[in-house]
Design an enzyme around this catalytic site. Structure first.
Site, mmCIF file in Angstrom:
data_model
loop_
_atom_site.group_PDB
_atom_site.id
_atom_site.type_symbol
_atom_site.label_atom_id
_atom_site.label_comp_id
_atom_site.label_asym_id
_atom_site.label_seq_id
_atom_site.Cartn_x
_atom_site.Cartn_y
_atom_site.Cartn_z
ATOM 1 N N TYR A 231 0.831 -1.205 0.000
ATOM 2 C CA TYR A 231 0.000 0.000 0.000
ATOM 3 C C TYR A 231 0.868 1.258 0.000
ATOM 4 O O TYR A 231 0.623 2.201 -0.770
ATOM 5 C CB TYR A 231 -0.911 -0.014 1.229
ATOM 6 N N LYS B 10 0.961 4.063 -2.975
ATOM 7 C CA LYS B 10 0.565 5.455 -2.757
ATOM 8 C C LYS B 10 1.712 6.431 -3.028
ATOM 9 O O LYS B 10 1.473 7.559 -3.480
ATOM 10 C CB LYS B 10 0.006 5.630 -1.347
#
Length: 253
Positions: free
Chosen positions: A157, A161
């Protein structure tokens, strides 16, 4: 100022719930016709029904944003029914359960990168030509504070991002002179269906991290939607390639 998106057509991915639903509804309140894209057609239809029930215009479309064929089919339908896209919100995303490297399978890595980062490439590539042909528009990408710091997610993640922020900057650099304004919203803890289990777990570390931020609470999806509205509207006409943190002060500590 009502009607900030009056007469404009907007696309919101991951619009079936959470921040995506709040963004779609907020845009409709400001006059936009909204195409709600979601992997789950039922939740996309639910969002569209909420918009129509409030007097707005909406189209629900099923789309796996990590799959090229699905994105192509969805974009072709949207462009046919809503010719002239003015705003694109790449919001679809998923969490990785805060999994560190040694607990992250190749399957999980590929899924997170596919939904959280590759989707930006596929969806933007599908809609940018019609946006440029119409004179330009605004692209709003949902990143995260995990795009700046560690601790906002797991290895997949956080990597995704960080990639979203870089993607946003390059998109603005490449297509700004063709009328495309690309910017990112970077939320901290937001109360959505995706994060509800974490927020309600009672985990001491999670609750301490939320209480320690200056705001002393997590955000509501509508607060993120207000920021997305600013970036989608002409009020941000000189904002290009920026990443706006909305985290209650988490990253200032």
């Amino acid at each position: 100022m009502a009607g900030r998106l009056e007469g404009k057509n907007a696309v919101v991915t991951g619009g079936g719930s959470g921040m995506g639903r709040a963004i779609a509804q907020r845009f409709a309140q400001e006059g936009a016709r909204v195409a709600v894209l979601d992997l789950n057609l039922e939740t996309a239809e639910a969002t569209a029904d909420l918009i129509r029930g409030a007097g707005g215009q909406a189209l629900a479309v099923a789309c796996d944003v990590s799959n090229s064929a699905s994105v192509t089919a969805a974009s072709e339908r949207v462009i046919t029914e809503l010719p002239g896209i003015d705003v694109l919100v790449n919001n679809a995303g998923m969490l990785d359960g805060y999994a560190p490297l040694l607990d992250t399978s190749e399957e999980l890595w590929d899924r997170i990168i596919g939904v959280d980062l590759k989707s930006m490439f596929l969806v933007s590539r599908a809609f940018l030509p019609t946006m440029i042909a119409g004179g330009g528009g605004s692209v709003v990408n949902t990143a995260s504070i995990a795009g700046f710091v560690a601790g906002g997610g797991g290895i997949a993640y956080t990597s995704a991002k960080h990639g979203v922020i870089g993607f946003t900057k390059q998109l603005a650099a490449d297509y700004g002179k063709q009328g495309i304004r690309a910017n990112a919203v970077c939320p901290g803890a937001v109360e959505t269906g995706m994060t509800k289990a974490i927020l309600e777990s009672g985990d001491a570390a999670v609750m301490d991290s939320i209480r320690s931020v200056p705001a002393g609470r997590h955000a509501q999806p509508e607060e993120v939607a207000n920021l997305a509205l600013f970036l989608a509207s002409d009020e941000s006409s000189f904002v290009y390639g920026a990443s706006y943190v909305i985290d209650g002060g988490w990253t200032v500590l």
